[in-house]
Design a protein around this motif. Structure first.
Motif, PDB file in Angstrom:
ATOM      1  N   LEU A   9      -4.682  55.210 -18.326  1.00 35.86           N
ATOM      2  CA  LEU A   9      -4.343  54.382 -17.169  1.00 35.86           C
ATOM      3  C   LEU A   9      -3.239  55.025 -16.332  1.00 35.86           C
ATOM      4  CD1 LEU A   9      -4.435  50.874 -18.830  1.00 35.86           C
ATOM      5  CD2 LEU A   9      -6.007  51.750 -17.112  1.00 35.86           C
ATOM      6  N   TYR A  10      -2.259  55.611 -16.982  1.00 38.87           N
ATOM      7  CA  TYR A  10      -1.165  56.275 -16.277  1.00 38.87           C
ATOM      8  C   TYR A  10      -1.689  57.428 -15.429  1.00 38.87           C
ATOM      9  CZ  TYR A  10       2.919  59.208 -15.522  1.00 38.87           C
ATOM     10  OH  TYR A  10       3.886  59.985 -14.948  1.00 38.87           O
ATOM     11  N   ARG A  11      -2.542  58.260 -16.020  1.00 39.70           N
ATOM     12  CA  ARG A  11      -3.087  59.408 -15.294  1.00 39.70           C
ATOM     13  C   ARG A  11      -3.987  58.971 -14.148  1.00 39.70           C
ATOM     14  NH1 ARG A  11      -3.316  64.589 -18.244  1.00 39.70           N
ATOM     15  NH2 ARG A  11      -1.946  64.363 -20.024  1.00 39.70           N
ATOM     16  N   LEU A  12      -4.732  57.895 -14.333  1.00 38.40           N
ATOM     17  CA  LEU A  12      -5.616  57.397 -13.291  1.00 38.40           C
ATOM     18  C   LEU A  12      -4.824  56.799 -12.134  1.00 38.40           C
ATOM     19  CD1 LEU A  12      -8.615  57.120 -12.678  1.00 38.40           C
ATOM     20  CD2 LEU A  12      -8.550  54.884 -13.762  1.00 38.40           C
ATOM     21  N   ARG A  13      -3.796  56.023 -12.448  1.00 39.22           N
ATOM     22  CA  ARG A  13      -2.962  55.434 -11.390  1.00 39.22           C
ATOM     23  C   ARG A  13      -2.190  56.502 -10.627  1.00 39.22           C
ATOM     24  NH1 ARG A  13      -1.393  50.572 -15.247  1.00 39.22           N
ATOM     25  NH2 ARG A  13      -2.872  49.030 -14.475  1.00 39.22           N
ATOM     26  N   LYS A  14      -1.865  57.583 -11.293  1.00 38.59           N
ATOM     27  CA  LYS A  14      -1.172  58.702 -10.648  1.00 38.59           C
ATOM     28  C   LYS A  14      -2.054  59.338  -9.571  1.00 38.59           C
ATOM     29  CE  LYS A  14       1.524  62.609 -12.304  1.00 38.59           C
ATOM     30  NZ  LYS A  14       1.844  63.400 -13.478  1.00 38.59           N
ATOM     31  N   LYS A  15      -3.367  59.214  -9.732  1.00 37.37           N
ATOM     32  CA  LYS A  15      -4.321  59.738  -8.746  1.00 37.37           C
ATOM     33  C   LYS A  15      -4.559  58.760  -7.606  1.00 37.37           C
ATOM     34  CE  LYS A  15      -6.678  62.655 -12.041  1.00 37.37           C
ATOM     35  NZ  LYS A  15      -7.928  63.031 -12.688  1.00 37.37           N
ATOM     36  N   GLY A  16      -3.938  57.589  -7.658  1.00 40.47           N
ATOM     37  CA  GLY A  16      -4.042  56.619  -6.567  1.00 40.47           C
ATOM     38  C   GLY A  16      -5.141  55.592  -6.735  1.00 40.47           C
ATOM     39  N   VAL A  17      -5.645  55.421  -7.930  1.00 39.28           N
ATOM     40  CA  VAL A  17      -6.719  54.464  -8.181  1.00 39.28           C
ATOM     41  C   VAL A  17      -6.107  53.161  -8.687  1.00 39.28           C
ATOM     42  CG1 VAL A  17      -8.807  54.025  -9.517  1.00 39.28           C
ATOM     43  CG2 VAL A  17      -8.304  56.334  -8.734  1.00 39.28           C
ATOM     44  N   ARG A  18      -6.583  52.019  -8.138  1.00 34.51           N
ATOM     45  CA  ARG A  18      -6.083  50.720  -8.576  1.00 34.51           C
ATOM     46  C   ARG A  18      -6.817  50.276  -9.829  1.00 34.51           C
ATOM     47  NH1 ARG A  18      -6.169  45.784  -5.847  1.00 34.51           N
ATOM     48  NH2 ARG A  18      -8.269  46.261  -5.218  1.00 34.51           N
ATOM     49  N   VAL A  19      -6.062  49.753 -10.798  1.00 34.18           N
ATOM     50  CA  VAL A  19      -6.644  49.273 -12.055  1.00 34.18           C
ATOM     51  C   VAL A  19      -6.019  47.928 -12.389  1.00 34.18           C
ATOM     52  CG1 VAL A  19      -7.001  49.750 -14.492  1.00 34.18           C
ATOM     53  CG2 VAL A  19      -6.929  51.637 -12.872  1.00 34.18           C
ATOM     54  N   HIS A  20      -6.854  46.959 -12.714  1.00 29.03           N
ATOM     55  CA  HIS A  20      -6.383  45.650 -13.160  1.00 29.03           C
ATOM     56  C   HIS A  20      -6.723  45.541 -14.641  1.00 29.03           C
ATOM     57  CE1 HIS A  20      -6.049  41.282 -13.504  1.00 29.03           C
ATOM     58  NE2 HIS A  20      -5.228  41.395 -12.477  1.00 29.03           N
ATOM     59  N   THR A  21      -5.691  45.639 -15.500  1.00 28.97           N
ATOM     60  CA  THR A  21      -5.932  45.753 -16.932  1.00 28.97           C
ATOM     61  C   THR A  21      -6.400  44.441 -17.574  1.00 28.97           C
ATOM     62  OG1 THR A  21      -3.577  45.429 -17.336  1.00 28.97           O
ATOM     63  CG2 THR A  21      -4.389  47.676 -17.286  1.00 28.97           C
ATOM     64  N   LYS A  22      -5.926  43.294 -17.099  1.00 28.81           N
ATOM     65  CA  LYS A  22      -6.346  42.030 -17.705  1.00 28.81           C
ATOM     66  C   LYS A  22      -7.830  41.776 -17.494  1.00 28.81           C
ATOM     67  CE  LYS A  22      -2.061  39.472 -17.815  1.00 28.81           C
ATOM     68  NZ  LYS A  22      -1.368  38.248 -17.436  1.00 28.81           N
ATOM     69  N   GLU A  23      -8.337  42.163 -16.326  1.00 31.75           N
ATOM     70  CA  GLU A  23      -9.759  41.990 -16.041  1.00 31.75           C
ATOM     71  C   GLU A  23     -10.579  43.202 -16.472  1.00 31.75           C
ATOM     72  OE1 GLU A  23     -10.135  41.215 -11.902  1.00 31.75           O
ATOM     73  OE2 GLU A  23      -9.073  39.310 -12.010  1.00 31.75           O
ATOM     74  N   ARG A  24      -9.895  44.250 -16.915  1.00 26.88           N
ATOM     75  CA  ARG A  24     -10.532  45.521 -17.295  1.00 26.88           C
ATOM     76  C   ARG A  24     -11.414  46.047 -16.165  1.00 26.88           C
ATOM     77  NH1 ARG A  24     -11.969  45.426 -23.699  1.00 26.88           N
ATOM     78  NH2 ARG A  24      -9.870  44.916 -24.357  1.00 26.88           N
ATOM     79  N   THR A  25     -10.837  46.096 -14.973  1.00 29.08           N
ATOM     80  CA  THR A  25     -11.573  46.512 -13.791  1.00 29.08           C
ATOM     81  C   THR A  25     -10.859  47.673 -13.120  1.00 29.08           C
ATOM     82  OG1 THR A  25     -12.249  44.222 -13.457  1.00 29.08           O
ATOM     83  CG2 THR A  25     -12.555  45.714 -11.611  1.00 29.08           C
ATOM     84  N   ILE A  26     -11.641  48.676 -12.720  1.00 27.66           N
ATOM     85  CA  ILE A  26     -11.139  49.824 -11.981  1.00 27.66           C
ATOM     86  C   ILE A  26     -11.672  49.691 -10.563  1.00 27.66           C
ATOM     87  CG2 ILE A  26     -11.145  52.332 -11.806  1.00 27.66           C
ATOM     88  CD1 ILE A  26     -11.870  52.345 -14.842  1.00 27.66           C
ATOM     89  N   TYR A  27     -10.784  49.562  -9.585  1.00 25.15           N
ATOM     90  CA  TYR A  27     -11.180  49.435  -8.182  1.00 25.15           C
ATOM     91  C   TYR A  27     -11.205  50.816  -7.559  1.00 25.15           C
ATOM     92  CZ  TYR A  27     -10.306  44.496  -8.878  1.00 25.15           C
ATOM     93  OH  TYR A  27     -10.351  43.209  -9.349  1.00 25.15           O
ATOM     94  N   PHE A  28     -12.357  51.184  -7.006  1.00 24.79           N
ATOM     95  CA  PHE A  28     -12.533  52.518  -6.471  1.00 24.79           C
ATOM     96  C   PHE A  28     -13.143  52.419  -5.086  1.00 24.79           C
ATOM     97  CE2 PHE A  28     -12.016  56.679  -8.194  1.00 24.79           C
ATOM     98  CZ  PHE A  28     -12.752  57.495  -7.345  1.00 24.79           C
ATOM     99  N   ALA A  29     -12.766  53.340  -4.189  1.00 26.14           N
ATOM    100  CA  ALA A  29     -13.303  53.358  -2.834  1.00 26.14           C
ATOM    101  C   ALA A  29     -14.806  53.624  -2.864  1.00 26.14           C
ATOM    102  CB  ALA A  29     -12.605  54.417  -1.999  1.00 26.14           C
ATOM    103  N   PHE A  30     -15.536  52.984  -1.971  1.00 22.04           N
ATOM    104  CA  PHE A  30     -16.988  53.081  -1.944  1.00 22.04           C
ATOM    105  C   PHE A  30     -17.480  54.490  -1.648  1.00 22.04           C
ATOM    106  CE2 PHE A  30     -21.115  52.631   0.205  1.00 22.04           C
ATOM    107  CZ  PHE A  30     -21.813  52.013  -0.809  1.00 22.04           C
TER     108      PHE A  30
END
Length: 55
Positions: A9-30
């Motif tokens: 999660l740390y490495r992914l957020r460092k790349k600018g991707v939004r992550v909501h851990t409680k919902e286990r959802t990764i929000y990514f641009a279309f």
């Protein structure tokens, strides 16, 4: 196990991707390719995260 997930999660957020851990959802641009990122693939496969594409 949590430290592996936290590291991904740390490495992914460092790349600018939004992550909501409680919902286990990764929000990514279309317009992007989410499954070319290693962290996204591992989170989906090992920790049951889902990718939500945003317009």
């Amino acid at each position: 196990m949590a430290s592996k997930r936290d590291n991904l999660l740390y490495r992914l957020r460092k790349k600018g991707v939004r992550v909501h851990t409680k919902e286990r959802t990764i929000y990514f641009a279309f317009d992007g390719e989410p499954f070319q990122i290693v962290q996204v693939k591992r989170l989906c496969r090992e920790f049951n995260f889902y990718v939500q594409l945003e317009i």
